[in-house]
Scaffold this motif. Structure first.
Motif, PDB file in Angstrom:
ATOM      1  N   TYR A   1     -48.099   6.521  30.327  1.00 41.16           N
ATOM      2  CA  TYR A   1     -47.977   5.085  30.060  1.00 41.16           C
ATOM      3  C   TYR A   1     -47.607   4.399  31.385  1.00 41.16           C
ATOM      4  O   TYR A   1     -46.828   4.940  32.180  1.00 41.16           O
ATOM      5  CB  TYR A   1     -46.870   4.754  29.056  1.00 41.16           C
ATOM      6  CG  TYR A   1     -46.842   5.513  27.752  1.00 41.16           C
ATOM      7  CD1 TYR A   1     -47.940   6.227  27.278  1.00 41.16           C
ATOM      8  CD2 TYR A   1     -45.683   5.507  26.982  1.00 41.16           C
ATOM      9  CE1 TYR A   1     -47.878   6.910  26.071  1.00 41.16           C
ATOM     10  CE2 TYR A   1     -45.614   6.178  25.768  1.00 41.16           C
ATOM     11  CZ  TYR A   1     -46.715   6.885  25.320  1.00 41.16           C
ATOM     12  OH  TYR A   1     -46.630   7.558  24.147  1.00 41.16           O
ATOM     13  N   ALA A   2     -48.110   3.162  31.548  1.00 42.89           N
ATOM     14  CA  ALA A   2     -47.832   2.436  32.796  1.00 42.89           C
ATOM     15  C   ALA A   2     -46.328   2.303  33.029  1.00 42.89           C
ATOM     16  O   ALA A   2     -45.859   2.346  34.173  1.00 42.89           O
ATOM     17  CB  ALA A   2     -48.480   1.060  32.735  1.00 42.89           C
ATOM     18  N   CYS A   3     -45.551   2.178  31.952  1.00 46.49           N
ATOM     19  CA  CYS A   3     -44.107   1.940  32.122  1.00 46.49           C
ATOM     20  C   CYS A   3     -43.350   3.186  32.585  1.00 46.49           C
ATOM     21  O   CYS A   3     -42.201   3.084  32.993  1.00 46.49           O
ATOM     22  CB  CYS A   3     -43.500   1.411  30.824  1.00 46.49           C
ATOM     23  SG  CYS A   3     -43.934   2.357  29.361  1.00 46.49           S
TER      24      CYS A   3
ATOM     25  N   ARG B   1     -45.128   5.999  34.365  1.00 46.60           N
ATOM     26  CA  ARG B   1     -45.856   6.892  35.254  1.00 46.60           C
ATOM     27  C   ARG B   1     -45.250   6.995  36.657  1.00 46.60           C
ATOM     28  O   ARG B   1     -45.517   7.963  37.360  1.00 46.60           O
ATOM     29  CB  ARG B   1     -47.343   6.551  35.281  1.00 46.60           C
ATOM     30  CG  ARG B   1     -47.780   5.367  36.086  1.00 46.60           C
ATOM     31  CD  ARG B   1     -49.308   5.375  36.281  1.00 46.60           C
ATOM     32  NE  ARG B   1     -50.038   5.240  35.025  1.00 46.60           N
ATOM     33  CZ  ARG B   1     -50.718   4.145  34.665  1.00 46.60           C
ATOM     34  NH1 ARG B   1     -50.785   3.107  35.478  1.00 46.60           N
ATOM     35  NH2 ARG B   1     -51.359   4.096  33.525  1.00 46.60           N
TER      36      ARG B   1
END
Ligand SMILES: Cc1ncc(COP(=O)(O)O)c(C=O)c1O
Length: 399
Positions: free
Chosen positions: A332-334, A336
């Motif tokens: 997830y972008a949050c 990584r």
């Protein structure tokens, strides 16, 4: 039959999804709702709530239980009640709610690798992830397979850490006969409609300590301690009377649902148990199993095509499997950019997430349906083998 796809008949007229909620008889629900109507109390810990809390405490064989409006808020509350802060060690192989509950509470999730067989937190990896900032471990009984509860407790005790279990998938599971909700400091259950036992949306926290239960109950209700006292920064996590009424009706049907799921799981294992390239997760069986999911692992080389191709091809036959828990939370972008998100830190999870596939499992399926799903898996496997010989098609697609 709804036609022929790539030479094989489509066995289902309508989509078969990975799960369907247990729907109790509508007249039973209506009768319970009539009771709610007669009290004119829709929420704020009413009679249905108290009845369900007591019934589930007995069913799960836990000393203390608090119902919530969903499992995620139950997790938030456990984290607050146990005063976690800094860093908490957790798994990347789970639903987003697990790490999000930490991050939302201002805590850094520290991801560590999982055991190659159970797919739960690997205690050796947990030990390596503990730092002076660590205050707890948030472990998940993935697919209802119990974690190595003894090793995790030893680590928690040795390092003075709190231990919370996310048992969203583990309703009714046991470890050598001991109820799953009796390990660690607190255990969260989810009663979402996709779960074996559900209240449409809902959840619960189990704990051994009666004082902790009182704290949890206050935090669940804005921190209100009494008519004139607000003692903590709480949230609103109360289960409504409508949810609880539904839950009581679902609970009355649970034994039948479980018996059917056990038969269906046995049928899957009978048909696919010795298929090269397909491995069944080894979770507990019989009375110790939660029967929440039917999960296979697909080894692309031995099976002939990848998990992703099997997943997609089954859709052409109206069978909708799920790649739970793909992607890993660290993708997830949050998350990584966290140091613990490095792939080199997570070789086992990185492989598992490419291989797992949840196949349909719910009481509304028949053994014949499971037989037809297995037939389609075999058809796709044979086609992949044929294509491999021909050097084209499913097997050669780089998915
Ligand atoms: C492992 C896990 N944790 C937490 C949750 C969140 O539970 P809820 O949907 O009840 O908030 C889920 C939901 O399915 C889950 O699978």
């Amino acid at each position: 039959m709804t036609g022929i796809v790539r030479g094989a008949p489509v066995p289902f007229d309508a989509p078969v999804y990975v799960t369907r909620p247990l729907l109790p008889p509508l007249d039973a629900v209506t009768a319970r709702l009539a009771e709610v109507w007669s009290t004119q109390q829709l929420t704020n810990i009413g009679a249905q709530h108290d009845r369900l809390e007591a019934a589930l405490r007995a069913h799960l064989a836990v000393p203390n239980l608090s119902l919530f409006t969903n499992g995620t808020l139950a997790l938030f509350t456990a984290i607050r009640a146990l005063a976690l802060s800094g860093e908490v060690v957790t798994t990347p192989f789970t639903f987003p709610a697990t790490p999000h509950a930490l991050s939302w509470s201002g805590i850094t999730p520290v991801f560590c690798d999982i055991d190659p067989v159970s797919l739960n937190l690997d205690p050796a990896a947990v030990a390596r992830a503990i730092t002076p900032r660590t205050t707890g471990i948030l472990a998940v009984h993935v697919y209802g397979t119990p974690c190595d509860v003894e090793a995790l407790q030893q680590l928690a005790t040795l390092h003075g850490l709190r231990l919370i279990y996310d048992a969203a998938h583990a309703f009714g599971a046991r470890v050598d006969g001991r109820p799953i909700g009796t390990f660690g400091d607190a255990t969260m259950f989810s009663f979402h409609a996709t779960k074996l036992f559900h209240t449409a949306e809902g959840g619960a926290l189990a704990c051994g300590d009666a004082a902790l239960k009182r704290t949890i109950d206050d935090l669940r209700n804005f921190g209100i301690h009494g008519p004139d006292a607000v003692d903590a920064i709480g949230l609103n996590g109360k289960m409504t009377e409508l949810q609880a009424a539904l839950g009581l009706c679902v609970l009355a049907q649970l034994e039948g649902e479980l018996a059917t799921r056990r038969r269906l799981l046995a049928r899957y294992r009978e048909r696919l148990g010795s298929l090269d390239g397909v491995t069944w997760l080894p979770g507990p069986t019989g009375a110790d199993a939660s029967c929440q999911y039917a999960v296979i692992r697909v080894d692309a080389t031995r099976f002939g095509c990848s998990r992703d191709v099997l997943h997609r091809e089954l859709q052409a036959y109206n069978v909708f499997t799920r790649k739970y828990f793909h992607p890993l939370c660290v993708d997830y972008a949050c998350y990584r950019d966290l140091p613990s998100a490095a792939r080199s830190n997570l070789p086992v999870a990185s492989r598992a997430v490419q291989e797992v596939l949840c196949v349909p499992l719910y009481g509304g399926l028949s053994e014949g349906d499971v037989g037809r799903i297995c037939d389609m898996i075999l058809v796709i496997r044979e086609r992949a083998a044929h294509d491999r010989v021909a050097g084209a098609g499913l097997a050669s697609r780089g998915e």
